[in-house]
Design a protein around this motif. Sequence first.
Motif, short mmCIF file in Angstrom:
data_model
loop_
_atom_site.label_atom_id
_atom_site.label_comp_id
_atom_site.label_asym_id
_atom_site.label_seq_id
_atom_site.Cartn_x
_atom_site.Cartn_y
_atom_site.Cartn_z
N THR A 1 0.83 -1.21 0.00
CA THR A 1 0.00 0.00 0.00
C THR A 1 0.86 1.25 0.00
OG1 THR A 1 -1.65 -1.23 1.29
CG2 THR A 1 -1.93 1.16 1.13
N GLY A 2 1.93 1.23 0.76
CA GLY A 2 2.81 2.39 0.84
C GLY A 2 3.39 2.78 -0.50
N GLN A 3 3.78 1.81 -1.31
CA GLN A 3 4.42 2.14 -2.58
C GLN A 3 3.44 2.78 -3.56
OE1 GLN A 3 5.55 -0.99 -5.46
NE2 GLN A 3 4.88 -2.46 -3.91
N VAL A 4 2.13 2.55 -3.36
CA VAL A 4 1.12 3.22 -4.19
C VAL A 4 0.81 4.60 -3.62
CG1 VAL A 4 -1.24 3.08 -5.06
CG2 VAL A 4 0.16 1.01 -4.92
N PHE A 5 0.73 4.69 -2.29
CA PHE A 5 0.36 5.95 -1.64
C PHE A 5 1.41 7.04 -1.81
CE2 PHE A 5 0.84 8.63 2.16
CZ PHE A 5 -0.37 9.30 2.14
N VAL A 6 2.68 6.69 -1.67
CA VAL A 6 3.74 7.70 -1.64
C VAL A 6 3.74 8.61 -2.87
CG1 VAL A 6 6.25 8.04 -1.66
CG2 VAL A 6 5.21 6.50 0.02
N ALA B 1 0.59 10.90 -2.86
CA ALA B 1 0.66 11.96 -1.87
C ALA B 1 1.63 13.06 -2.30
CB ALA B 1 1.06 11.39 -0.52
N GLU B 2 2.76 12.65 -2.86
CA GLU B 2 3.73 13.63 -3.36
C GLU B 2 3.11 14.51 -4.44
OE1 GLU B 2 6.75 10.93 -4.66
OE2 GLU B 2 8.06 11.44 -2.98
N LYS B 3 2.37 13.89 -5.35
CA LYS B 3 1.73 14.63 -6.43
C LYS B 3 0.73 15.64 -5.88
CE LYS B 3 -0.64 13.94 -10.86
NZ LYS B 3 -1.19 12.92 -11.81
N ALA B 4 0.13 15.33 -4.73
CA ALA B 4 -0.84 16.23 -4.10
C ALA B 4 -0.17 17.33 -3.28
CB ALA B 4 -1.78 15.42 -3.22
N GLY B 5 1.17 17.33 -3.24
CA GLY B 5 1.89 18.38 -2.53
C GLY B 5 2.11 18.11 -1.07
N ILE B 6 1.97 16.86 -0.64
CA ILE B 6 2.13 16.50 0.77
C ILE B 6 3.59 16.11 1.02
CG2 ILE B 6 1.44 14.88 2.57
CD1 ILE B 6 -1.25 14.61 1.06
N THR B 7 4.19 16.68 2.06
CA THR B 7 5.55 16.35 2.46
C THR B 7 5.54 15.10 3.33
OG1 THR B 7 6.20 18.68 2.41
CG2 THR B 7 7.61 17.19 3.67
N LEU B 8 6.40 14.14 3.01
CA LEU B 8 6.35 12.84 3.68
C LEU B 8 7.63 12.51 4.43
CD1 LEU B 8 4.84 10.74 0.74
CD2 LEU B 8 3.59 11.78 2.64
N THR B 9 7.44 11.87 5.59
CA THR B 9 8.52 11.16 6.27
C THR B 9 8.18 9.69 6.19
OG1 THR B 9 8.97 12.97 7.81
CG2 THR B 9 9.73 10.78 8.45
N LEU B 10 9.09 8.87 5.67
CA LEU B 10 8.79 7.47 5.38
C LEU B 10 9.45 6.56 6.40
CD1 LEU B 10 9.47 7.72 1.54
CD2 LEU B 10 7.30 8.09 2.75
N GLY C 1 -15.84 0.73 1.86
CA GLY C 1 -15.66 0.59 0.42
C GLY C 1 -16.64 1.41 -0.38
N ARG C 2 -17.89 1.49 0.07
CA ARG C 2 -18.90 2.27 -0.65
C ARG C 2 -18.51 3.73 -0.75
NH1 ARG C 2 -24.04 1.07 2.88
NH2 ARG C 2 -22.92 -0.93 3.10
N ASP C 3 -17.77 4.23 0.26
CA ASP C 3 -17.30 5.63 0.22
C ASP C 3 -16.14 5.78 -0.77
OD1 ASP C 3 -19.04 6.35 2.46
OD2 ASP C 3 -17.61 5.25 3.71
N LEU C 4 -15.25 4.80 -0.78
CA LEU C 4 -14.07 4.85 -1.64
C LEU C 4 -14.43 4.74 -3.11
CD1 LEU C 4 -11.74 2.63 0.55
CD2 LEU C 4 -11.54 5.10 0.21
N TRP C 5 -15.43 3.91 -3.43
CA TRP C 5 -15.83 3.75 -4.83
C TRP C 5 -16.45 5.00 -5.41
CZ3 TRP C 5 -14.04 0.19 -7.92
CH2 TRP C 5 -13.63 -1.04 -7.40
N LYS C 6 -16.93 5.90 -4.56
CA LYS C 6 -17.55 7.15 -5.04
C LYS C 6 -16.54 8.26 -5.32
CE LYS C 6 -21.80 6.37 -2.37
NZ LYS C 6 -22.60 6.84 -1.20
N LEU C 7 -15.30 8.08 -4.85
CA LEU C 7 -14.30 9.14 -5.00
C LEU C 7 -13.90 9.34 -6.46
CD1 LEU C 7 -11.81 8.42 -2.07
CD2 LEU C 7 -13.39 10.38 -2.26
N PRO C 8 -13.78 10.58 -6.91
CA PRO C 8 -13.22 10.82 -8.25
C PRO C 8 -11.74 10.51 -8.24
CG PRO C 8 -13.60 12.88 -7.10
CD PRO C 8 -14.19 11.82 -6.24
N MET C 9 -11.27 9.86 -9.27
CA MET C 9 -9.86 9.52 -9.37
C MET C 9 -9.14 10.51 -10.26
SD MET C 9 -9.44 6.91 -7.41
CE MET C 9 -7.83 6.29 -7.93
N PRO C 10 -7.90 10.87 -9.91
CA PRO C 10 -7.14 11.84 -10.74
C PRO C 10 -6.78 11.25 -12.10
CG PRO C 10 -5.74 10.88 -9.02
CD PRO C 10 -7.14 10.42 -8.75
#
Length: 226
Positions: A12-17, A20-29, A217-226
Amino acid sequence: MKVFVAGATGATGQVFVPMAEKAGITLTLHVRPQSREKSPLGSDPRAAVFDLSDEAALDTALRGHDAIVSFVGTMRSRFSQGDDYASSDVASAKSLGAAAERVGVPRILLLSSVGAGGAGAYLKMKLECEQAVQRPGIAWTVFRPSVLVSPEWAADGTHGKRRSPPGLSALFAGLGCLPGLRGFADDTKPIPLERVCQGFVDALLHPDAYHDRVVLGRDLWKLPMP
């Protein structure tokens, strides 16, 4: 916004990182010492290499962060190595929750599972993890997706192979066509990791909408994807 990511080296982390970076979030891994040589994040300048059970190191790493995201989770295949639900999942959730209180991190986002608290050791453990991060003065968001499916480009994580869709995927999809079962089907059918991670990013960017909330899951399926 500065976010500490526990479980950054997993599937999951390798997909999230990158999302999140593209969204402008600064990360500590966060990287466990035993995973340092197995993951490219071990040499990443954003990496914080220590064990979550090290209270002093955890407090130091968390200071100045706006939120904690936890994708920590082990599998039964690692039990023989002493890495079980109690020592990995539950212990990390307790450590992160307590440290957030000590140093003043205001938010925790946790990856759990659909059916948390139900029958079986795995689901009971997931509820225990949820309860460990739900602390006074800390805003929490718990995500309860079903079976996670890795994107085609993903590599194996440090805790096992990439996540593939199960053979019953078509059955779950078909349930959603039956009257009254759409929500249940969306909660329980396999879900792409990109969609789950988009939920985490959306929650970080819109905290008021996810304050002290369980996301299904019902909430996640409604999200618009970039």
